[in-house]
Scaffold this active site. Sequence first.
Site, mmCIF file in Angstrom:
data_model
loop_
_atom_site.group_PDB
_atom_site.id
_atom_site.type_symbol
_atom_site.label_atom_id
_atom_site.label_comp_id
_atom_site.label_asym_id
_atom_site.label_seq_id
_atom_site.Cartn_x
_atom_site.Cartn_y
_atom_site.Cartn_z
ATOM 1 N N SER A 126 -18.754 -66.182 10.240
ATOM 2 C CA SER A 126 -17.505 -66.926 10.150
ATOM 3 C C SER A 126 -17.348 -67.582 8.779
ATOM 4 C CB SER A 126 -17.449 -67.946 11.291
ATOM 5 O OG SER A 126 -16.154 -68.433 11.427
ATOM 6 N N ASP A 269 -12.859 -59.727 17.895
ATOM 7 C CA ASP A 269 -12.675 -60.978 17.135
ATOM 8 C C ASP A 269 -11.191 -61.199 16.811
ATOM 9 O OD1 ASP A 269 -12.808 -63.108 15.300
ATOM 10 O OD2 ASP A 269 -14.637 -62.357 14.359
ATOM 11 N N HIS A 302 -14.768 -63.816 18.641
ATOM 12 C CA HIS A 302 -15.432 -64.373 17.461
ATOM 13 C C HIS A 302 -16.831 -64.935 17.778
ATOM 14 C CE1 HIS A 302 -15.424 -65.987 13.423
ATOM 15 N NE2 HIS A 302 -15.584 -67.225 13.852
HETATM 16 C C1 LIG Z 1 -14.873 -70.874 12.952
HETATM 17 C C2 LIG Z 1 -16.343 -70.826 12.675
HETATM 18 O O1 LIG Z 1 -16.793 -70.983 11.570
HETATM 19 S S1 LIG Z 1 -17.404 -70.484 13.908
HETATM 20 C C3 LIG Z 1 -17.026 -71.006 15.431
HETATM 21 C C4 LIG Z 1 -18.239 -70.714 16.137
HETATM 22 N N1 LIG Z 1 -18.173 -71.014 17.464
HETATM 23 C C5 LIG Z 1 -18.484 -72.195 17.949
HETATM 24 O O2 LIG Z 1 -18.804 -73.169 17.304
HETATM 25 C C6 LIG Z 1 -18.342 -72.126 19.398
HETATM 26 C C7 LIG Z 1 -18.989 -73.015 20.205
HETATM 27 N N2 LIG Z 1 -19.468 -72.210 21.295
HETATM 28 C C8 LIG Z 1 -20.549 -72.554 21.896
HETATM 29 O O3 LIG Z 1 -21.077 -73.597 21.615
HETATM 30 C C9 LIG Z 1 -21.027 -71.611 22.967
HETATM 31 O O4 LIG Z 1 -21.523 -72.401 23.940
HETATM 32 C C10 LIG Z 1 -22.069 -70.603 22.505
HETATM 33 C C11 LIG Z 1 -21.352 -69.542 21.680
HETATM 34 C C12 LIG Z 1 -23.179 -71.220 21.667
HETATM 35 C C13 LIG Z 1 -22.758 -69.970 23.726
HETATM 36 O O5 LIG Z 1 -21.811 -69.403 24.581
HETATM 37 P P1 LIG Z 1 -22.134 -69.116 26.127
HETATM 38 O O6 LIG Z 1 -23.496 -68.540 26.241
HETATM 39 O O7 LIG Z 1 -20.971 -68.341 26.660
HETATM 40 O O8 LIG Z 1 -22.200 -70.535 26.763
HETATM 41 P P2 LIG Z 1 -20.980 -71.450 27.249
HETATM 42 O O9 LIG Z 1 -19.909 -71.489 26.254
HETATM 43 O O10 LIG Z 1 -20.620 -71.138 28.644
HETATM 44 O O11 LIG Z 1 -21.643 -72.873 27.178
HETATM 45 C C14 LIG Z 1 -22.552 -73.311 28.124
HETATM 46 C C15 LIG Z 1 -22.216 -74.753 28.399
HETATM 47 O O12 LIG Z 1 -20.983 -74.796 29.141
HETATM 48 C C16 LIG Z 1 -21.192 -75.505 30.344
HETATM 49 N N3 LIG Z 1 -20.332 -74.909 31.357
HETATM 50 C C17 LIG Z 1 -20.334 -73.645 31.815
HETATM 51 N N4 LIG Z 1 -19.373 -73.511 32.754
HETATM 52 C C18 LIG Z 1 -18.762 -74.702 32.865
HETATM 53 C C19 LIG Z 1 -17.695 -75.196 33.674
HETATM 54 N N5 LIG Z 1 -17.057 -74.411 34.557
HETATM 55 N N6 LIG Z 1 -17.319 -76.473 33.532
HETATM 56 C C20 LIG Z 1 -17.944 -77.282 32.637
HETATM 57 N N7 LIG Z 1 -18.958 -76.872 31.859
HETATM 58 C C21 LIG Z 1 -19.361 -75.598 31.969
HETATM 59 C C22 LIG Z 1 -22.666 -75.290 30.656
HETATM 60 O O13 LIG Z 1 -23.142 -76.314 31.516
HETATM 61 C C23 LIG Z 1 -23.271 -75.397 29.272
HETATM 62 O O14 LIG Z 1 -23.351 -76.743 28.891
HETATM 63 P P3 LIG Z 1 -24.364 -77.236 27.727
HETATM 64 O O15 LIG Z 1 -24.098 -76.392 26.507
HETATM 65 O O16 LIG Z 1 -23.980 -78.653 27.510
HETATM 66 O O17 LIG Z 1 -25.745 -77.034 28.245
#
Ligand SMILES: CC(=O)SCCNC(=O)CCNC(=O)[C@H](O)C(C)(C)COP(=O)(O)OP(=O)(O)OC[C@H]1O[C@@H](n2cnc3c(N)ncnc32)[C@H](O)[C@@H]1OP(=O)(O)O
Length: 320
Positions: A126, A269, A302
């Site tokens: 990114s 993406d 993405h």
């Molecule tokens: C533009 C740029 O430069 S880059 C942008 C890059 N992207 C980001 O920064 C995105 C942020 N995304 C994340 O942080 C994501 O969690 C990732 C990509 C690290 C992992 O994705 P996934 O494996 O799909 O995990 P997910 O998004 O479901 O996250 C899990 C969390 O959601 C929570 N969760 C899952 N389902 C639910 C729900 N129904 N209700 C509430 N919370 C939930 C889990 O408890 C977990 O919590 P925790 O992280 O506090 O332990």
Amino acid sequence: MENKITSITLQNFTTESGVFYASLNLSFQVFGLALHTAPIVLVNHALTGNSQVVGDNGWWNDLIGANKTIDTNKYTILAFNVPGNGFDDVIIENYSDFTTRDIARIFIEVIRFLKIERLYAIIGGSVGGGIAWELVALEPTITQKLIPIATDWKSTDWLIANCFLQEQILKNSSKPIEDARIHAMLCYRTPESFTAKFQRTTNEELAIFNVESWLSHHGKKLQKRFQISSYKMMNQLLKTIDITRNSDSFKEITSRIEADIHIIGINSDLFFTANENKATYEELKKYKNNVTYQEIVSIHGHDAFLIEYKQLHNLLQDIF
Ligand SMILES: CC(=O)SCCNC(=O)CCNC(=O)[C@H](O)C(C)(C)COP(=O)(O)OP(=O)(O)OC[C@H]1O[C@@H](n2cnc3c(N)ncnc32)[C@H](O)[C@@H]1OP(=O)(O)O
């Protein structure tokens, strides 16, 4: 592994937009083998990341570490904090002074200060990959390999538009970080990803859809760990990626780049589309023979660069 954050002060830095900073701090971390004892891999963080690429809360632990895809027993890992990312003491108030290229210029100064002649690789996802493009555009011999993931050499109008909306939310909302994150999460994923994940299920306790509770969760989580000045700064960088701004043509700039360029796109993406990445590859291929394009196939959009580690491993193992 070393976890210490080291800070260096740059003197007399003038941004591309002409704003003078008498001093500017840049901090970094080094992991794996000590500097100057092994090939160096520069890892650039993305929007809400930082120099903590591995170890406790390391954001790329699935990819980098002992015996992992990028092996810390084999390489020195160098990771900078983008000034203003909030991980160190540096706060940038006037984010609009800066472009992605300024950050690349700052990184280059510190790479030279550390007496690093040539990196083995620059890798980043990114906005981190955008900074990587700007780095090699400015210093065509700085690395043997450039690995831009889920990014491109320029921000498209679609991306700029979403960054504009992010900025509006950050300026005007009463819960700026939470609300901006909720919007951003929609851009980081896809409709298919949400369908697969939530299936229209509800959170009985809260009496809301699970997709809503998930979005709120991510909003609140970021609010706890991120500063608004950092979000504004990183958003500004995301929208200003463009190696050709006030510069030579794309062909002139990229012809000078000596590094092997390994572009990794993501088929779903929405921010840096696979089509844009393929177009970059097709263009480069006309006059360069050391460029590859590979694709992560994922429904997650993405964010796949933070999710699809098996594929990333397969795509990167020959390079590392
Ligand atoms: C533009 C740029 O430069 S880059 C942008 C890059 N992207 C980001 O920064 C995105 C942020 N995304 C994340 O942080 C994501 O969690 C990732 C990509 C690290 C992992 O994705 P996934 O494996 O799909 O995990 P997910 O998004 O479901 O996250 C899990 C969390 O959601 C929570 N969760 C899952 N389902 C639910 C729900 N129904 N209700 C509430 N919370 C939930 C889990 O408890 C977990 O919590 P925790 O992280 O506090 O332990």
